[in-house]
Design a protein around this motif. Structure first.
Motif, PDB file in Angstrom:
ATOM      1  N   MET A   1       0.966  -1.602   0.465  1.00 36.56           N
ATOM      2  CA  MET A   1       0.831   0.134   0.079  1.00 36.56           C
ATOM      3  C   MET A   1       1.050   1.215   0.033  1.00 36.56           C
ATOM      4  N   LEU A   2       0.430   2.389  -1.112  1.00 38.14           N
ATOM      5  CA  LEU A   2       1.182   3.401  -0.925  1.00 38.14           C
ATOM      6  C   LEU A   2       1.480   4.663   0.445  1.00 38.14           C
ATOM      7  N   SER A   3       2.334   4.766   1.012  1.00 40.48           N
ATOM      8  CA  SER A   3       2.395   5.757   1.936  1.00 40.48           C
ATOM      9  C   SER A   3       1.428   6.099   2.489  1.00 40.48           C
ATOM     10  N   GLU A 153      -4.630  -4.382   5.207  1.00 46.55           N
ATOM     11  CA  GLU A 153      -3.745  -3.196   5.414  1.00 46.55           C
ATOM     12  C   GLU A 153      -4.330  -2.096   6.069  1.00 46.55           C
ATOM     13  N   SER A 260       4.311  -7.369   5.567  1.00 43.24           N
ATOM     14  CA  SER A 260       5.438  -7.262   5.445  1.00 43.24           C
ATOM     15  C   SER A 260       6.563  -6.764   5.950  1.00 43.24           C
ATOM     16  N   ARG A 264      12.275  -2.082   9.931  1.00 45.10           N
ATOM     17  CA  ARG A 264      12.043  -1.186  10.391  1.00 45.10           C
ATOM     18  C   ARG A 264      11.718  -1.155  10.903  1.00 45.10           C
ATOM     19  N   PHE A 314       6.969   3.097   8.137  1.00 47.34           N
ATOM     20  CA  PHE A 314       6.318   2.630   7.668  1.00 47.34           C
ATOM     21  C   PHE A 314       5.667   3.759   6.202  1.00 47.34           C
ATOM     22  N   LEU A 315       5.867   4.851   7.011  1.00 51.98           N
ATOM     23  CA  LEU A 315       4.992   5.948   6.361  1.00 51.98           C
ATOM     24  C   LEU A 315       6.484   7.203   5.507  1.00 51.98           C
ATOM     25  N   ALA A 322      15.530   1.828   2.683  1.00 47.36           N
ATOM     26  CA  ALA A 322      14.699   1.196   1.978  1.00 47.36           C
ATOM     27  C   ALA A 322      15.004   0.427   0.705  1.00 47.36           C
ATOM     28  N   GLU A 324      15.594  -2.056  -2.099  1.00 47.55           N
ATOM     29  CA  GLU A 324      15.182  -2.902  -2.240  1.00 47.55           C
ATOM     30  C   GLU A 324      16.729  -3.238  -2.554  1.00 47.55           C
TER      31      GLU A 324
ATOM     32  N   GLU B 234      -1.859   1.325  -9.458  1.00 49.68           N
ATOM     33  CA  GLU B 234      -1.745   1.681  -8.109  1.00 49.68           C
ATOM     34  C   GLU B 234      -2.100   3.674  -8.868  1.00 49.68           C
ATOM     35  N   ARG B 251       6.431   4.649  -2.977  1.00 52.56           N
ATOM     36  CA  ARG B 251       6.996   4.833  -0.952  1.00 52.56           C
ATOM     37  C   ARG B 251       6.191   4.353  -0.692  1.00 52.56           C
ATOM     38  N   THR B 252       5.682   2.168  -0.671  1.00 58.21           N
ATOM     39  CA  THR B 252       4.695   2.048  -0.146  1.00 58.21           C
ATOM     40  C   THR B 252       4.903   1.576   1.720  1.00 58.21           C
ATOM     41  N   THR B 253       3.950   1.031   2.150  1.00 53.81           N
ATOM     42  CA  THR B 253       4.211   0.830   4.118  1.00 53.81           C
ATOM     43  C   THR B 253       5.042  -0.682   4.112  1.00 53.81           C
ATOM     44  N   ALA B 254       5.142  -1.030   2.685  1.00 52.93           N
ATOM     45  CA  ALA B 254       6.152  -2.006   2.569  1.00 52.93           C
ATOM     46  C   ALA B 254       7.476  -2.198   2.441  1.00 52.93           C
ATOM     47  N   GLY B 255       7.870  -0.427   2.045  1.00 50.88           N
ATOM     48  CA  GLY B 255       8.940  -0.061   1.618  1.00 50.88           C
ATOM     49  C   GLY B 255       9.134   0.158  -0.251  1.00 50.88           C
ATOM     50  N   LEU B 256      10.234   0.957  -0.531  1.00 51.46           N
ATOM     51  CA  LEU B 256      10.281   1.576  -1.605  1.00 51.46           C
ATOM     52  C   LEU B 256      10.494   0.286  -2.437  1.00 51.46           C
TER      53      LEU B 256
END
Lengths: 325, 464
Positions: A1-3, A153, A260, A264, A314-315, A322, A324, B234, B251-256
């Motif tokens: 989900m988008l922050s 979520e 997720s 962090r 998360f935000l 972060a 990946e 999205e 930017r997501t809650t699970a990271g980038l």
């Protein structure tokens, strides 16, 4: 989900919870004020302001009617009920496609009702009806949310906002009340009953947390200060107690980080776990011994840490942590 | 709707029979049901320049516009031809510039175009698909033939009205749709998604595709969220994205999460403050560099506006002949370029009969409709043209074709319409059989833009 989406969901529900708690507190005090001497008004509204985290001195300059209308209807005052509703709606509007249409419609309807009330003529002022609209509207939104939105979520972020705000509000209400009505040790002795003159005020405290009926079912209507503290802070099953809220915060956070897993989130999980443990394993007499104010201040601080932990995890985390692999 | 001999054109006969058999009360009831349905779905658009009540329902007309299978076939091949040539053209002017060297299109015309992006010189885009989504505005000439009025090659909108209007019509006139054998359009979102997927850099499997919107205050926000939902991707704003090491992440809650394809509904100017307008808060710093590096695909690509410049439009028939060696299937509308002294003096002398348009504008802004203009407006445009002839073109005032519309008091009257089909161009070119028919709902008006009192009606392309 988008922050950004998670952030908006979190604040939608936080603001709505804030509006509901503010409305309930004001409603209780409007009611209590009816039966008290006029000159006691200042202290009462100073306490209301204190409970809402506002500057108590404002009560010195304004009479109770204008204070009341400022807290209910003044859009310029960010702590007012209408401002909270508006902020809740603004946040929901940003993520309209992420929530169910029923949720959006309910919140939008509430917003429009509130807009109408805030523009009306003060002479026909019916604050009780207005405050009832808020409380009902907030309850409806919660019900609609739980029954129409996917409990994924996004829903957990809504839960987070709701219960962090609730815990903070109740902690503040209890703190201000005890400071005024139970500051000496005698009042806090085990088994001490509420002072007859203050009896209604104690009921008022319970009512501002919708706890009066629930309290009576557990302890009957005999109000004992220690039991009130125990019920509002430590009860594990009453949905407006601080402990219950902390449990919900922790389980929402667990669900979010399970979905997720990431390093962090360890810090915020630790913080919420610590608060949950504090409330789950404390006893009321120890709290009283150590000072209720001290304890509630600590709860407030921990809630603020959880809030900033949510942002870090998360935000608005730093990019370096972060990227990946 | 009528043939020159005043007979009803055959495809409309069944429709007319049904509509006239319904009592006015019933028609009104169905109209109300349709409006309610638009309202509840929140199908609204925003009008700029007014503070209060900026959100409005898009007016919708109940009576569908009918296009026969044969007509559609011709449109389809004509539009495919046009988009193919325009993509070739864009690739060429941003690379070898053969068409300029061969003096088919004047070089100064391209370089003076406000939407020409020097930054795009030498940039390779996936599959050479500069334009992925096109909404071409067509009008029907008095001969009955369709002609192209405008190519919208930047961020064309309106497709959500095409899709929702069909959903509503299915509810309101179910039997008629079956009776007329109308071709379905509901696969648009799926085709769009496939088209976007085909642009993934390096053919990355399972690419992350997002739709980038300027935000809730944009007039087409409903459409953005509608399409994102239909495609299951999205819906992002600039602030959700960031660029790191020339890769784009959200930017997501699970990271980038790395983003591969962006269907962007934000104009060139606003997508990247480092590359274009610095004061934008809608964009993503570094996005253009990531695009140039080939790490993210943008649909449509940057710089496509050069090909829908209204002065370049006049050259499209030549462009088609140049690249495809074919005759254009769909004609243009006659257009005067005002750089030319002779046409300029002709236009200035006939401002009351012509339509003047600013070359870089869209949405019905910045235009003069001669026959409906005041003396003062004509004087203003006279001055504007003298000052900057390159910035304007003129066209004859078209008598747009008319279609029957349901107006107040249960009456059916003719209103002017145009047609905007949507063309998707990726690994292959697809045109969903339908389009947005825009209606000038004010009697006699020629302006169909939603921002100027226009509405829409469903467009039925019949199967053979």
């Amino acid at each position: 989900m988008l922050s950004r989406v998670a952030d908006s969901l979190y604040w939608t529900s936080r603001y709505l919870e804030r509006a509901e708690n503010t409305a309930r507190l004001i409603g209780v005090h409007i009611n209590l004020e009816l039966e008290q001497p006029r000159d006691a008004s200042f202290g009462r509204w100073a306490r209301v302001l204190g409970s809402l985290g506002l500057d108590k001195e404002t009560a010195r300059d304004l009479d109770s009617a204008s204070l009341r209308s400022e807290l209910c209807y003044d859009l310029a005052n960010r702590a007012s009920v209408v401002a909270s509703i508006r902020l809740a709606r603004d946040n929901a509007r940003q993520v309209r496609e992420q929530i169910s249409s029923e949720m959006w419609e309910q919140l939008n309807r509430l917003y429009h009702q509130v807009q109408v009330s805030s523009e009306h003529d003060p002479a026909s002022d019916d604050p009780v009806a207005f405050l009832d609209t808020i409380k009902e509207g907030a309850h409806l939104f919660q019900g609609v949310t739980d029954s129409t939105m996917n409990h994924g979520e996004g829903w957990h972020f809504i839960q987070l906002g709701r219960f962090i705000e609730r815990a903070a509000c109740i902690a503040s209400f209890v703190d201000v009340h005890f400071e005024h009505y139970a500051s000496d040790e005698a009042a806090l002795r085990p088994g001490a009953g509420a002072d007859a003159a203050d009896y209604l005020e104690w009921i008022g405290l319970l009512k501002s947390a919708t706890a009066f009926e629930a309290y009576c079912k557990v302890y009957t209507a005999s109000i004992e200060t220690g039991r009130v503290a125990e019920f509002l802070i430590l009860d594990g099953t009453f949905p407006h107690s601080i402990r219950f809220s902390a449990d919900m915060v922790h389980s929402a956070l667990s669900a979010i980080s399970d979905a997720s897993p990431s390093r962090r989130s360890t810090s915020v999980m630790r913080r919420s776990g610590r608060l949950q443990a504090l409330l789950g394993f404390s006893q009321v007499d120890e709290i009283i011994e150590g000072g209720i104010h001290h304890m509630l201040e600590d709860v407030g601080r921990q809630l603020a840490q959880i809030h900033s932990g949510i942002y870090q995890a998360f935000l608005s985390y730093p990019i370096e942590t972060a990227i990946e692999a | 709707m009528f043939q020159p001999n005043a007979e009803v054109r055959p495809p409309y006969q069944e429709l007319l029979a049904l509509v006239s058999s319904l009592p006015p009360e019933e028609l009104r009831r169905r109209k109300q049901a349709a409006d309610q349905s638009f309202l509840h779905q929140g199908i609204t658009f925003t009008v700029y320049g007014k503070t209060e009540g900026t959100e409005r329902i898009f007016p919708h007309d109940l009576i569908p516009r009918i296009i026969t299978a044969a007509e559609w076939k011709r449109l389809e091949s004509g539009l495919t031809q046009r988009i193919t040539a325009l993509n070739e053209f864009l690739r060429d002017i941003y690379h070898e510039q053969r068409i300029l060297n061969d003096k088919v299109v004047p070089r100064e015309l391209i370089y003076s175009c406000p939407h020409y992006r020097r930054e795009m010189r030498g940039v390779t885009v996936p599959r050479n698909a500069y334009v992925t989504v096109v909404g071409t505005d067509l009008v029907r000439l008095p001969s009955g033939e369709f002609a192209v009025l405008e190519d919208n090659l930047r961020v064309p909108s309106g497709v959500s009205y095409m899709l929702t209007s069909r959903q509503v019509m299915k509810r309101v006139f179910p039997s008629l749709i079956r009776l007329c054998n109308v071709q379905p359009i509901d696969h648009y979102a799926r085709v769009l998604l496939e088209t976007l997927r085909s642009l993934a850099p390096g053919g990355r499997p399972d690419p992350t595709i997002v739709l980038m919107t300027p935000g809730v205050f944009n007039s087409a926000y409903f459409e953005h969220s509608f399409l994102a939902r239909q495609m299951g991707i999205e819906l992002v704003e600039g602030r959700d994205l960031l660029v790191h090491g020339n890769f784009v992440y959200m930017r997501t809650t699970a990271g980038l999460r790395r983003v591969d394809v962006i269907y962007r509904r934000v104009d060139d100017d606003f997508i990247d403050p480092l590359a274009f307008r610095r004061d934008t808060i809608l964009g993503v710093p570094g996005l253009f560099n990531a695009f140039r590096a080939g790490n993210v695909a943008l649909a449509n690509a940057v710089g496509t506006g050069v090909a829908d410049d209204k002065a370049v439009y006049a050259y499209v028939p030549k462009i088609i002949r140049y690249y495809l060696n074919e005759e254009p299937i769909l004609p243009n509308v006659e257009t005067y370029l005002l750089d030319d002294v002779a046409s300029r003096s002709h236009v200035l002398a006939n401002l009351d009969k012509l339509v003047v348009k600013a070359v870089g504008e869209s949405g019905g802004y910045g235009m003069l409709i001669g026959p409906h203009s005041t003396e003062a407006e004509r004087r203003k445009f006279h001055g504007l043209i003298i000052n900057n002839p390159r910035n304007y073109i003129a066209q004859p005032t078209l008598s747009l074709s008319r279609a029957p519309c349901f107006v107040e008091h249960g009456l059916i009257e003719p209103r002017h319409v145009d047609l905007r089909p949507y063309i998707l161009h990726g690994a292959r070119t697809t045109i969903v059989p339908g389009g947005l028919t825009r209606v000038a709902l004010r009697k006699g008006s020629l302006v169909v833009n939603s921002s100027q009192g226009g509405g829409s009606k469903d467009t039925w392309v019949l199967a053979e």
